[in-house]
Design an enzyme around this catalytic site. Structure first.
Site, PDB file in Angstrom:
ATOM      1  N   ARG A 150       0.861  -1.178   0.000  1.00  0.00           N
ATOM      2  CA  ARG A 150       0.000   0.000   0.000  1.00  0.00           C
ATOM      3  C   ARG A 150       0.904   1.236   0.000  1.00  0.00           C
ATOM      4  O   ARG A 150       1.988   1.219   0.588  1.00  0.00           O
ATOM      5  CB  ARG A 150      -0.926   0.031   1.224  1.00  0.00           C
ATOM      6  CG  ARG A 150      -2.062  -0.983   1.172  1.00  0.00           C
ATOM      7  CD  ARG A 150      -3.098  -0.608   0.124  1.00  0.00           C
ATOM      8  NE  ARG A 150      -4.278  -1.467   0.159  1.00  0.00           N
ATOM      9  CZ  ARG A 150      -4.439  -2.547  -0.577  1.00  0.00           C
ATOM     10  NH1 ARG A 150      -3.453  -2.941  -1.386  1.00  0.00           N
ATOM     11  NH2 ARG A 150      -5.556  -3.250  -0.518  1.00  0.00           N
TER      12      ARG A 150
ATOM     13  N   HIS B  95      -1.766   0.766  -9.603  1.00  0.00           N
ATOM     14  CA  HIS B  95      -2.408  -0.191  -8.695  1.00  0.00           C
ATOM     15  C   HIS B  95      -3.119  -1.299  -9.479  1.00  0.00           C
ATOM     16  O   HIS B  95      -4.305  -1.575  -9.264  1.00  0.00           O
ATOM     17  CB  HIS B  95      -3.397   0.512  -7.768  1.00  0.00           C
ATOM     18  CG  HIS B  95      -3.618  -0.208  -6.476  1.00  0.00           C
ATOM     19  ND1 HIS B  95      -3.947   0.419  -5.300  1.00  0.00           N
ATOM     20  CD2 HIS B  95      -3.565  -1.540  -6.167  1.00  0.00           C
ATOM     21  CE1 HIS B  95      -4.093  -0.462  -4.331  1.00  0.00           C
ATOM     22  NE2 HIS B  95      -3.858  -1.670  -4.828  1.00  0.00           N
TER      23      HIS B  95
ATOM     24  N   GLU C 212      -2.968   8.478  -3.821  1.00  0.00           N
ATOM     25  CA  GLU C 212      -3.351   7.613  -4.930  1.00  0.00           C
ATOM     26  C   GLU C 212      -4.791   7.921  -5.341  1.00  0.00           C
ATOM     27  O   GLU C 212      -5.661   7.911  -4.462  1.00  0.00           O
ATOM     28  CB  GLU C 212      -3.243   6.150  -4.493  1.00  0.00           C
ATOM     29  CG  GLU C 212      -3.393   5.142  -5.596  1.00  0.00           C
ATOM     30  CD  GLU C 212      -3.158   3.717  -5.130  1.00  0.00           C
ATOM     31  OE1 GLU C 212      -4.082   2.892  -5.266  1.00  0.00           O
ATOM     32  OE2 GLU C 212      -2.055   3.432  -4.620  1.00  0.00           O
TER      33      GLU C 212
END
Length: 308
Positions: free
Chosen positions: A224, A271, A252
């Protein structure tokens, strides 16, 4: 009982369910398919953010939240008392491990630089050759769960050596504890981050962590974004001393004017490590198994405890 899932296509992969289970599709939380009463088992959308947790307060009979993601950071600590939170441990092992291997090879063999040269229609042999190689590298995997094991298995044929790190040491399995990182980082050529985001791992990759990495090392983040402190990461990467492959960032999505975009020693992907065509079949087979377990009064797998 009612089961809510986010994909109509998921029905085909659930398998046979008990006769008294009704499956309904919730593609848009603003348009629910029926009354919330009676919903015992809820599957939120894949990679749903913290805003999706607002629906928790509208489900009075909820007993299980089954995530389609391996990470539970957006949900841990927000689940009502008496509701079991389960993640999708195992579902993303193949896809995330493939991304890690691809990212490592791409950076070591200079594929980003070669792709930029291709866009310029330049034969860049003199610019990049000789490249680095994976053979002989020392790989430090921070996060010795199922994805970490999958990465190790896929990297093994490349003639690398491994060191695995977990929250707590498992000496019988050759797994080191996270407190040993200061002594392990200087020996690693490639550092792979696969830890869940918890209060203990948030900001794990800070100035001290990065300074301990050896010159020329590669940092790979498939965990993450907030596991790494972005300001510290940018500062270290600007020196050119290390390189990075990042599937996750903080913030993000990454803003268009962020310095990470323009760094030649950084490979960025949005991602996508777990976003593959095989995701839904694998994920909904797990969902079907969990529904059958719950209906039969059997223990569920992948229950999240303390964020893990």
């Amino acid at each position: 009982m009612k089961v809510w899932i986010p994909h109509e296509s998921g029905r085909a992969f659930l398998g046979e369910l008990p006769w008294d289970v009704t499956v309904e599709v919730v593609e848009d939380p603003a348009r629910l398919p029926s009354e919330a009463a009676g919903v015992r088992f809820w599957v939120p959308p894949f990679l749903a953010g913290g805003d999706a947790t607002a629906l928790l307060g509208e489900l009075p009979d909820l007993a299980v939240v089954q995530l389609l993601s391996a990470g539970a950071d957006a949900w841990a600590g927000r689940i009502p008392e008496g509701v079991t939170l389960c993640d999708a441990r195992g579902v993303h092992d193949p896809s995330t491990a493939e991304w890690v291997v691809a990212a490592i090879l791409s950076q070591l063999r200079a594929f980003p630089a070669l792709a930029r040269a291709q866009a310029r229609r330049e034969w860049a042999y003199g610019e990049v050759a000789p490249t680095d190689e994976l053979a002989g590298k020392r790989v430090l995997i921070v996060g010795a769960g199922s994805i970490g094991s999958a990465v190790r298995d896929r990297l093994a044929p490349f003639e690398v050596s491994f060191t695995l790190v977990a929250r707590t040491a498992r000496p019988d399995q050759g797994v080191h504890g996270v407190e040993e990182l200061p002594g392990l980082l200087p020996e690693a050529d490639v550092v792979v981050l696969l830890v869940p985001l918890t209060e203990q791992t948030r900001g794990l990759v800070d100035e001290t962590f990065l300074a301990a990495m050896r010159d020329g090392a590669l940092l790979v983040n498939a965990a993450r974004g907030p596991v790494a402190r972005t300001e510290a990461l940018v500062a270290e990467l600007r020196t050119g001393r290390i390189s990075a492959a990042l599937d996750v960032t903080d913030p993000e999505p990454l803003p268009a004017d962020h310095p990470l975009w323009a760094m030649p020693n950084v490979l960025l992907t949005p991602h996508v490590a777990g976003s593959v065509r095989g995701l839904l079949p694998r994920a909904y087979r797990l969902v079907g198994e969990q529904v059958r377990r719950f209906a039969a009064g059997e223990p569920l797998v992948n229950a999240v405890v303390d964020g893990y």
